[in-house]
Design a protein around this motif. Structure first.
Motif, mmCIF file in Angstrom:
data_model
loop_
_atom_site.group_PDB
_atom_site.id
_atom_site.type_symbol
_atom_site.label_atom_id
_atom_site.label_comp_id
_atom_site.label_asym_id
_atom_site.label_seq_id
_atom_site.Cartn_x
_atom_site.Cartn_y
_atom_site.Cartn_z
ATOM 1 N N UNK A 148 0.816 -1.219 0.000
ATOM 2 C CA UNK A 148 0.000 0.000 0.000
ATOM 3 C C UNK A 148 0.847 1.266 0.000
ATOM 4 N N UNK A 149 0.205 2.338 -0.412
ATOM 5 C CA UNK A 149 0.808 3.661 -0.343
ATOM 6 C C UNK A 149 0.768 4.097 1.120
ATOM 7 N N UNK A 150 1.926 4.353 1.714
ATOM 8 C CA UNK A 150 1.962 4.659 3.148
ATOM 9 C C UNK A 150 2.158 6.145 3.420
ATOM 10 N N UNK A 151 2.047 6.988 2.378
ATOM 11 C CA UNK A 151 2.018 8.425 2.629
ATOM 12 C C UNK A 151 0.759 8.725 3.429
ATOM 13 N N UNK A 152 0.866 9.583 4.410
ATOM 14 C CA UNK A 152 -0.259 9.955 5.279
ATOM 15 C C UNK A 152 -0.753 8.803 6.132
ATOM 16 N N UNK A 153 0.069 7.772 6.348
ATOM 17 C CA UNK A 153 -0.370 6.630 7.152
ATOM 18 C C UNK A 153 -0.074 6.853 8.624
ATOM 19 N N UNK A 154 -0.860 6.172 9.446
ATOM 20 C CA UNK A 154 -0.599 6.186 10.882
ATOM 21 C C UNK A 154 -0.211 4.786 11.304
ATOM 22 N N UNK A 155 0.343 4.658 12.500
ATOM 23 C CA UNK A 155 0.758 3.352 12.992
ATOM 24 C C UNK A 155 -0.420 2.439 13.242
ATOM 25 N N UNK A 156 -0.155 1.141 13.222
ATOM 26 C CA UNK A 156 -1.208 0.176 13.488
ATOM 27 C C UNK A 156 -0.608 -0.967 14.287
ATOM 28 N N UNK A 157 -1.179 -1.264 15.434
ATOM 29 C CA UNK A 157 -0.594 -2.252 16.333
ATOM 30 C C UNK A 157 -0.602 -3.658 15.745
ATOM 31 N N UNK A 158 -1.616 -3.993 14.954
ATOM 32 C CA UNK A 158 -1.777 -5.376 14.531
ATOM 33 C C UNK A 158 -0.946 -5.793 13.348
ATOM 34 N N UNK A 159 -0.089 -4.951 12.855
ATOM 35 C CA UNK A 159 0.659 -5.310 11.653
ATOM 36 C C UNK A 159 2.141 -4.998 11.790
ATOM 37 N N UNK A 269 5.785 3.424 -0.653
ATOM 38 C CA UNK A 269 4.987 2.200 -0.573
ATOM 39 C C UNK A 269 5.580 1.271 0.480
ATOM 40 N N UNK A 270 4.697 0.650 1.221
ATOM 41 C CA UNK A 270 5.127 -0.251 2.278
ATOM 42 C C UNK A 270 4.445 -1.596 2.174
ATOM 43 N N UNK A 271 5.103 -2.590 2.747
ATOM 44 C CA UNK A 271 4.532 -3.939 2.813
ATOM 45 C C UNK A 271 4.014 -4.156 4.221
ATOM 46 N N UNK A 272 2.714 -4.364 4.346
ATOM 47 C CA UNK A 272 2.092 -4.660 5.634
ATOM 48 C C UNK A 272 1.855 -6.154 5.728
ATOM 49 N N UNK A 273 2.038 -6.697 6.887
ATOM 50 C CA UNK A 273 1.758 -8.125 7.078
ATOM 51 C C UNK A 273 1.440 -8.412 8.530
ATOM 52 N N UNK A 274 0.837 -9.555 8.758
ATOM 53 C CA UNK A 274 0.522 -9.992 10.114
ATOM 54 C C UNK A 274 1.786 -10.533 10.778
ATOM 55 N N UNK A 275 1.724 -10.719 12.085
ATOM 56 C CA UNK A 275 2.852 -11.246 12.843
ATOM 57 C C UNK A 275 2.695 -12.758 12.994
ATOM 58 N N UNK A 276 3.544 -13.523 12.331
ATOM 59 C CA UNK A 276 3.545 -14.971 12.528
ATOM 60 C C UNK A 276 4.821 -15.547 11.921
ATOM 61 N N UNK A 277 5.212 -16.696 12.398
ATOM 62 C CA UNK A 277 6.467 -17.313 11.955
ATOM 63 C C UNK A 277 6.452 -17.656 10.466
ATOM 64 N N UNK A 278 5.412 -18.360 9.941
ATOM 65 C CA UNK A 278 5.427 -18.676 8.508
ATOM 66 C C UNK A 278 5.335 -17.437 7.631
ATOM 67 N N UNK A 279 4.635 -16.407 8.111
ATOM 68 C CA UNK A 279 4.503 -15.172 7.341
ATOM 69 C C UNK A 279 5.859 -14.497 7.159
ATOM 70 N N UNK A 280 6.694 -14.521 8.190
ATOM 71 C CA UNK A 280 8.007 -13.882 8.108
ATOM 72 C C UNK A 280 8.888 -14.539 7.057
#
Length: 304
Positions: A148-159, A269-280
């Motif tokens: 996603x385009x991360x210009x004007x983005x705020x932090x998000x705890x879940x990602x 642009x940034x890559x957002x993802x969930x927190x998990x071992x296989x995802x990493x």
């Protein structure tokens, strides 16, 4: 102090619902039980969290202050759960990869090629989503990755968020059309009076004021449709500079050079993802693909 996640969750839910009954229904608990949980938490904290006004409740000044910390703690506990579960879980059979409609398809194709090499049995669903939809999907587990385009983005705890680079956008027009024949010092004036196609993703990301040049503008959902409309000489649009290296596009479109614009507009642009071992593990493969794509594009530029 010894309070539980259950108590904090009840506090946050009552705060957001402003009602014990609505909070209880949301928590699938009895109203009396929810009220008792809040009362116990108030005893532990030695502060009053809510003022009871008939059937409604309003947070006290102390409640308003503590809400944000309680919300943060709950979000962090959810992340802890996800990571703990992932440690005992093997590889993923399928992932959902969401992306902004302005992302060049060449990047997505390169990512898919790398994933096919590193995880040959894994299925990948590519989905066009808005930034808000990506955030919601990552929070509830429906989306594994978001580009996603991360210009004007705020932090998000879940990602987990990783800056992967900047995409430069230039004004593209039909190759050989009237706009393409103008001198540099006349281009901007012409763009201001010519139909402009605006990719809706920019609008959704709050960047409309930054990219709109012409008062005669129309919104378009898909990058591919914007390209087709420009090929038909119906207007112009800000498109990724990397398209200028595509044979398919350069046969029909070309970027304009403006006297007032030494470089195009760049968006992060940034890559957002969930927190998990296989995802990493999968993330490493995606980053490798993006780096390869950027390196290839730079090498083409240096040769031209």
């Amino acid at each position: 102090m010894n309070f539980s996640i259950e108590q904090l969750l009840a506090f946050v839910t009552v705060y957001e619902e402003r009602s014990f009954s609505k909070a209880a229904a949301r928590l699938n608990k009895h109203r009396t039980t929810t009220g008792q949980v809040i009362a116990n938490l108030e005893d532990i904290l030695a502060v009053e969290l809510f003022e009871r006004i008939g059937r409604k409740v309003e947070p006290t000044e102390e409640g308003q202050l503590l809400y944000h910390y309680a919300k943060s703690t709950i979000d962090q506990s959810k992340i802890f759960d996800k990571i703990a579960l992932s440690l005992s879980y093997g590889g993923l059979e399928r992932i959902n990869f969401a992306y902004s409609s302005v992302v060049p398809h060449g990047v997505l194709s390169t990512i898919r090629e790398q994933l096919a090499e590193d995880f040959p049995n894994m299925r990948v669903n590519f989905l066009v989503k808005t930034k808000e939809e990506v955030e919601e999907g990552i929070n509830n587990g429906d989306i594994h990755f978001g580009l996603v385009n991360i210009d004007n983005s705020k932090g998000m705890y879940g990602k987990d968020s990783t800056l992967i680079g900047h995409v430069e956008f230039l004004p593209f027009v039909k190759k050989g059309g009237e706009l393409s024949k103008l001198p540099k010092d006349e281009v901007l004036s012409a763009l201001r009076t010519t139909r402009q196609f605006v990719l809706r993703a920019f609008v959704n990301d709050g960047l409309k004021d930054k990219i709109i040049v012409s008062a005669d503008n129309e919104e378009v959902d898909q990058l591919a449709l914007a390209i087709k409309l420009i090929q038909s000489d119906l207007g112009w649009a800000w498109l990724p500079k990397v398209l200028s290296e595509s044979q398919y596009v350069t046969d029909n479109l070309e970027p304009l050079k403006l006297a007032e614009l030494k470089n195009g507009m760049k968006f992060s642009f940034g890559l957002w993802n969930t927190h998990s071992k296989p995802i990493l593990q999968i993330k490493k493969s995606i980053i490798k693909a993006v780096d390869s794509y950027i390196k290839h594009f730079k090498s083409i530029q240096s040769q031209s």
